[in-house]
Design an enzyme around this catalytic site. Sequence first.
Site, PDB file in Angstrom:
ATOM      1  N   CYS A  78     -41.208  -2.671 -31.057  1.00  0.00           N
ATOM      2  CA  CYS A  78     -41.668  -3.171 -32.362  1.00  0.00           C
ATOM      3  C   CYS A  78     -42.507  -4.445 -32.176  1.00  0.00           C
ATOM      4  O   CYS A  78     -43.627  -4.354 -31.702  1.00  0.00           O
ATOM      5  CB  CYS A  78     -40.501  -3.372 -33.321  1.00  0.00           C
ATOM      6  SG  CYS A  78     -41.031  -3.501 -35.059  1.00  0.00           S
ATOM      7  N   HIS A 111     -37.722   1.962 -33.065  1.00  0.00           N
ATOM      8  CA  HIS A 111     -36.509   1.241 -32.676  1.00  0.00           C
ATOM      9  C   HIS A 111     -35.434   2.194 -32.160  1.00  0.00           C
ATOM     10  O   HIS A 111     -34.512   2.555 -32.908  1.00  0.00           O
ATOM     11  CB  HIS A 111     -35.952   0.477 -33.874  1.00  0.00           C
ATOM     12  CG  HIS A 111     -36.663  -0.775 -34.210  1.00  0.00           C
ATOM     13  ND1 HIS A 111     -36.504  -1.948 -33.493  1.00  0.00           N
ATOM     14  CD2 HIS A 111     -37.531  -1.065 -35.208  1.00  0.00           C
ATOM     15  CE1 HIS A 111     -37.247  -2.904 -34.042  1.00  0.00           C
ATOM     16  NE2 HIS A 111     -37.880  -2.396 -35.074  1.00  0.00           N
ATOM     17  N   GLU A 141     -33.024   1.385 -30.397  1.00  0.00           N
ATOM     18  CA  GLU A 141     -31.766   0.628 -30.367  1.00  0.00           C
ATOM     19  C   GLU A 141     -31.085   0.556 -31.729  1.00  0.00           C
ATOM     20  O   GLU A 141     -29.919   0.154 -31.822  1.00  0.00           O
ATOM     21  CB  GLU A 141     -32.018  -0.789 -29.823  1.00  0.00           C
ATOM     22  CG  GLU A 141     -32.588  -1.792 -30.807  1.00  0.00           C
ATOM     23  CD  GLU A 141     -34.081  -1.660 -31.089  1.00  0.00           C
ATOM     24  OE1 GLU A 141     -34.641  -2.613 -31.668  1.00  0.00           O
ATOM     25  OE2 GLU A 141     -34.681  -0.623 -30.728  1.00  0.00           O
TER      26      GLU A 141
END
Length: 234
Positions: free
Chosen positions: A92, A179, A181
């Site tokens: 990001c 993302h 994660e």
Amino acid sequence: MTRIAILETGAPPQALAQVYGDYPTMFRNMLGDGFSTETFEVQAGALPDPGQFAGAIITGSAAGVYEDHPWIPPLLDWIRMAKGRLRLVGICFGHQAMAEALGGRVEKSERGWGVGLHRYEVLAAAPWMQPPATEVAIPVSHQDQVVAAPPGARVVLASAFTPCGGLAWDRDAVSFQCHPEFSPAYASALVEGRAGRIPADVAAGALASLRGPDDRDVLAEWIRRFLAGTAGAD
């Protein structure tokens, strides 16, 4: 044990951090066994010695790379200095910072908020992209985008909303707008916490999309293979 520096460039909203953890925690959970990590608070001026690590992850942030924050120019200088000395991964804001530092351009997109589960086409495969996939659906949360890829970068992931969704340079640097994660629960809580900032119809669509299946495990495995330099990563 593969030693990884986590360059922490931002933090979740405080209430969400208490539930889901900070960004370094999310990345440690994503990486799993076989990696040891050390966190560097970039906004406080901390940056790692590239020679001490096998790789580095640059996290997301609420900041824009074009904003006048005193910590951003040193980070961009560090990226230029570190490239080629360890394996770099940007996520990001980290994706945008790598692009900006290496000759690309980042802007606040006229397309507006990118939230929810976005699907990217895999445009170019690499040996570390195992298991193979032709597309991946991953949570996103951004307004800024890479609008011009840097010289020498290959676009590896793209969508109509985010044409430069994933970039790769040589064999030692990759970055992604999405993302891997983020859990769907955290991504949903982010959307809900931005009510009034995100148009209601966009937010509703994002929340609906996050209830569907995703490919976070696939992209996480790609990143693990890339950082570890395991068989086939080069």
